[in-house]
Design a protein around this motif. Structure first.
Motif, PDB file in Angstrom:
ATOM      1  N   TRP A 156      42.373  29.549  49.341  1.00  0.00           N
ATOM      2  CA  TRP A 156      40.941  29.481  49.622  1.00  0.00           C
ATOM      3  C   TRP A 156      40.077  29.749  48.385  1.00  0.00           C
ATOM      4  N   ALA A 157      40.707  30.057  47.253  1.00  0.00           N
ATOM      5  CA  ALA A 157      39.954  30.449  46.059  1.00  0.00           C
ATOM      6  C   ALA A 157      39.171  29.268  45.490  1.00  0.00           C
ATOM      7  N   ARG A 158      37.880  29.488  45.284  1.00  0.00           N
ATOM      8  CA  ARG A 158      37.001  28.510  44.648  1.00  0.00           C
ATOM      9  C   ARG A 158      36.140  29.260  43.641  1.00  0.00           C
ATOM     10  N   ASN A 159      36.687  29.550  42.480  1.00  0.00           N
ATOM     11  CA  ASN A 159      36.003  30.366  41.466  1.00  0.00           C
ATOM     12  C   ASN A 159      35.731  31.791  41.943  1.00  0.00           C
ATOM     13  N   ASP A 160      36.443  32.222  42.955  1.00  0.00           N
ATOM     14  CA  ASP A 160      36.275  33.596  43.448  1.00  0.00           C
ATOM     15  C   ASP A 160      37.634  34.223  43.744  1.00  0.00           C
ATOM     16  N   ALA A 161      38.642  33.841  42.952  1.00  0.00           N
ATOM     17  CA  ALA A 161      40.004  34.333  43.193  1.00  0.00           C
ATOM     18  C   ALA A 161      40.082  35.846  43.095  1.00  0.00           C
ATOM     19  N   GLY A 162      39.398  36.427  42.113  1.00  0.00           N
ATOM     20  CA  GLY A 162      39.428  37.884  41.944  1.00  0.00           C
ATOM     21  C   GLY A 162      38.868  38.604  43.146  1.00  0.00           C
ATOM     22  N   THR A 163      37.782  38.063  43.703  1.00  0.00           N
ATOM     23  CA  THR A 163      37.161  38.680  44.881  1.00  0.00           C
ATOM     24  C   THR A 163      38.086  38.583  46.089  1.00  0.00           C
ATOM     25  N   LEU A 164      38.680  37.400  46.295  1.00  0.00           N
ATOM     26  CA  LEU A 164      39.540  37.203  47.467  1.00  0.00           C
ATOM     27  C   LEU A 164      40.801  38.053  47.390  1.00  0.00           C
ATOM     28  N   LYS A 198      34.855  41.351  42.376  1.00  0.00           N
ATOM     29  CA  LYS A 198      33.594  40.657  42.073  1.00  0.00           C
ATOM     30  C   LYS A 198      33.233  40.800  40.598  1.00  0.00           C
ATOM     31  N   LEU A 199      33.418  42.014  40.062  1.00  0.00           N
ATOM     32  CA  LEU A 199      33.105  42.244  38.648  1.00  0.00           C
ATOM     33  C   LEU A 199      34.027  41.434  37.738  1.00  0.00           C
ATOM     34  N   ALA A 200      35.312  41.349  38.115  1.00  0.00           N
ATOM     35  CA  ALA A 200      36.271  40.612  37.292  1.00  0.00           C
ATOM     36  C   ALA A 200      35.975  39.124  37.288  1.00  0.00           C
ATOM     37  N   ASP A 201      35.535  38.578  38.434  1.00  0.00           N
ATOM     38  CA  ASP A 201      35.164  37.165  38.476  1.00  0.00           C
ATOM     39  C   ASP A 201      33.984  36.880  37.556  1.00  0.00           C
ATOM     40  N   ARG A 202      33.120  37.885  37.392  1.00  0.00           N
ATOM     41  CA  ARG A 202      31.903  37.687  36.592  1.00  0.00           C
ATOM     42  C   ARG A 202      32.078  38.054  35.124  1.00  0.00           C
ATOM     43  N   TYR A 203      32.794  39.162  34.869  1.00  0.00           N
ATOM     44  CA  TYR A 203      32.869  39.678  33.504  1.00  0.00           C
ATOM     45  C   TYR A 203      34.257  39.568  32.866  1.00  0.00           C
ATOM     46  N   GLY A 204      35.280  39.260  33.638  1.00  0.00           N
ATOM     47  CA  GLY A 204      36.601  39.071  33.061  1.00  0.00           C
ATOM     48  C   GLY A 204      37.646  40.029  33.607  1.00  0.00           C
ATOM     49  N   ARG A 205      38.869  39.531  33.747  1.00  0.00           N
ATOM     50  CA  ARG A 205      39.965  40.317  34.314  1.00  0.00           C
ATOM     51  C   ARG A 205      40.411  41.447  33.373  1.00  0.00           C
ATOM     52  N   THR A 206      40.536  41.136  32.081  1.00  0.00           N
ATOM     53  CA  THR A 206      41.011  42.176  31.163  1.00  0.00           C
ATOM     54  C   THR A 206      39.982  43.298  31.034  1.00  0.00           C
ATOM     55  N   THR A 207      38.704  42.962  31.074  1.00  0.00           N
ATOM     56  CA  THR A 207      37.650  43.975  30.969  1.00  0.00           C
ATOM     57  C   THR A 207      37.754  44.985  32.103  1.00  0.00           C
ATOM     58  N   VAL A 208      37.887  44.463  33.320  1.00  0.00           N
ATOM     59  CA  VAL A 208      37.928  45.330  34.498  1.00  0.00           C
ATOM     60  C   VAL A 208      39.224  46.144  34.552  1.00  0.00           C
ATOM     61  N   ALA A 236      44.520  44.057  42.115  1.00  0.00           N
ATOM     62  CA  ALA A 236      44.356  42.659  42.508  1.00  0.00           C
ATOM     63  C   ALA A 236      44.211  41.741  41.311  1.00  0.00           C
ATOM     64  N   GLN A 237      43.654  42.279  40.225  1.00  0.00           N
ATOM     65  CA  GLN A 237      43.376  41.423  39.075  1.00  0.00           C
ATOM     66  C   GLN A 237      44.638  41.018  38.315  1.00  0.00           C
ATOM     67  N   PHE A 238      45.664  41.855  38.344  1.00  0.00           N
ATOM     68  CA  PHE A 238      46.939  41.460  37.733  1.00  0.00           C
ATOM     69  C   PHE A 238      47.541  40.279  38.495  1.00  0.00           C
ATOM     70  N   MET A 258      41.361  32.253  32.776  1.00  0.00           N
ATOM     71  CA  MET A 258      41.103  33.218  33.843  1.00  0.00           C
ATOM     72  C   MET A 258      39.608  33.406  34.059  1.00  0.00           C
ATOM     73  N   ALA A 259      39.226  33.621  35.315  1.00  0.00           N
ATOM     74  CA  ALA A 259      37.848  33.968  35.687  1.00  0.00           C
ATOM     75  C   ALA A 259      36.829  33.016  35.076  1.00  0.00           C
ATOM     76  N   GLY A 260      37.127  31.712  35.077  1.00  0.00           N
ATOM     77  CA  GLY A 260      36.179  30.741  34.581  1.00  0.00           C
ATOM     78  C   GLY A 260      35.862  30.890  33.100  1.00  0.00           C
ATOM     79  N   GLY A 261      36.816  31.402  32.324  1.00  0.00           N
ATOM     80  CA  GLY A 261      36.608  31.546  30.888  1.00  0.00           C
ATOM     81  C   GLY A 261      36.202  32.946  30.460  1.00  0.00           C
ATOM     82  N   HIS A 262      35.945  33.835  31.451  1.00  0.00           N
ATOM     83  CA  HIS A 262      35.621  35.235  31.119  1.00  0.00           C
ATOM     84  C   HIS A 262      36.917  35.996  30.885  1.00  0.00           C
ATOM     85  N   ARG A 263      36.993  36.672  29.772  1.00  0.00           N
ATOM     86  CA  ARG A 263      38.204  37.399  29.467  1.00  0.00           C
ATOM     87  C   ARG A 263      38.246  38.745  30.183  1.00  0.00           C
TER      88      ARG A 263
END
Length: 411
Positions: A134-142, A278-288, A330-332, A406-411
């Protein structure tokens, strides 16, 4: 936006996501259903620390065995996910409720916990694969939502422990969790997939090694392994730590207080998991993930200093630890979903979780050793090693070119 004003496809998505999350909560209440009983069982029976550890670690051992077999034969990518989930949760529920027929000190109880763990191969990894459709640019949130469900499910037995029914006493927790798990096998039948699952690649045993060959996936896995060094040992032993702390400080009803705070500590992680998604989808998986691991590792270092302290101080640090210790989880998994070939996502997730839970076995058994030799004031400090090393691994992933996937180009 209310459901009635959503496009039909969006309604279908959130209905399926909600039902899948509820099924996960109910099914995963089995994991700590026996672990939550340790304080009560210690009061009624003579249970040593090693035997008590096996109540948790035998499930993890079973899970490692199950996920290893699944990864070896790519089971998660070869059979319908709802079918795998249903069979797995029914076997797990039956093995869990069967404990009531035995002496808690029996080795057969440990075997039943092992079977419960093996059955988990078709619950948690399969749930992640289903929600990824079901992920549509919101995989981290789901995936964050699903891990939040896992967190609430893990905390649920401590809440069930508070129900005081004299003729069932501690047995109510086993009855309650097994019943909820059975209910999840019905709920899962109403969950739809967001898109058809690609056909699995031809069977090769070496497919299980793909997660180690790709450097970006390898860094994501190493981050997860550091996270798992800490997570399940914390969840398994925080209740005993709190009980002993409240006894030391002379609190009234230390058992009730410990159950409430243990449920809060584990359960509040569900909110942390969702927000971090939600934060990872916006700001990046590694950051969070790096921020969460630095926070949780610091809590592991500090919480022992509050042993025997006033409950208010313990509550503050437990809540911070409870949020941060699961916020990255979840982000891993989402990293692996985004970095893996679509027809191998189930296998790659299974490899990751299999190895992570194998690592968790070490620390689940290490904590009582540290308690015996150094006391609760020091025991949890050993858990900080994992998240600090995991932070380094995610820093390496951040610098890898594939991090842009990942995350639409957000690291």
């Amino acid at each position: 936006m209310s459901m009635s004003y959503m496009p039909l496809e969006l309604q279908k998505k959130w209905r399926s996501v909600a039902l899948l999350s509820i099924a996960q909560i109910f099914a995963l209440s089995l994991w700590f259903s026996a672990t939550a009983l340790i304080p009560a069982l210690k009061e009624e029976f003579t249970i040593g620390d090693f035997h008590a550890s096996l109540f948790s670690s035998s499930v993890a051992i079973g899970f490692v065995i199950g996920t290893f077999i699944s990864a070896l034969f790519s089971i998660a990518d070869r059979f319908p996910p709802k079918q795998i989930f249903t069979i797995s949760v029914l076997v797990a529920s039956l093995s869990n409720i069967s404990i009531l027929l035995l002496d808690p000190l029996s080795n057969t109880v440990i075997l039943l916990r092992l079977v419960t763990g093996v059955s988990m191969l078709g619950i948690y990894p399969i749930g992640m694969k289903m929600i990824a459709t079901w992920a549509r640019n919101d995989a981290g949130t789901l995936v964050g939502l699903l891990v939040g469900a896992l967190t609430l499910g893990s905390a649920l037995p401590h809440l069930l422990n508070l129900v005081n029914i004299d003729w069932l006493d501690w047995r109510f927790t086993l009855v309650g969790s097994s019943s909820l798990a059975f209910l999840s096998s019905i709920i899962i039948q109403f969950v739809d997939l967001g898109h058809p699952i690609p056909k699995a690649p031809p069977f090769k045993v070496t497919l299980a090694l793909e997660g180690w060959k790709d450097k970006a996936i390898r860094y994501a896995n190493f981050g997860y392994f550091g996270h798992m060094w800490e997570l399940y040992a914390m969840w398994a032993w925080i209740g005993i730590f709190l009980l002993e702390s409240f006894r030391t400080s002379g609190e009234e009803n230390p058992g009730i207080l410990a159950n409430i705070l243990t449920f809060t500590t584990i359960g509040i992680g569900a909110a942390g998991s969702l927000v971090s998604g939600k934060l990872a989808d916006r700001y990046g998986r590694t950051t969070v993930t790096m921020a969460a691991m630095m926070t949780s590792g610091s809590c592991a270092l500090l919480i022992g200093l509050f042993f025997g302290a006033h409950p208010v101080f313990l509550t503050i640090i437990c809540v911070i630890w409870g949020i941060s210790v699961i916020a990255d989880s979840a982000q891993f998994s989402t990293c692996v979903i985004e970095l893996s070939p679509p027809n191998m996502i189930g296998t790659m997730l299974t490899i990751q979780t299999c190895t992570g839970f194998l690592i968790s076995l070490v620390t689940i058994h290490l904590i009582p050793v540290f308690v015996s030799n150094f006391g609760w004031e020091v025991a949890f400090m050993s858990l900080a090693i994992g998240p600090f090393l995991g932070t380094y691994a995610m820093g390496r992933l951040r610098g890898h070119p594939k991090a842009l996937l990942m995350a639409g180009g957000h690291r």
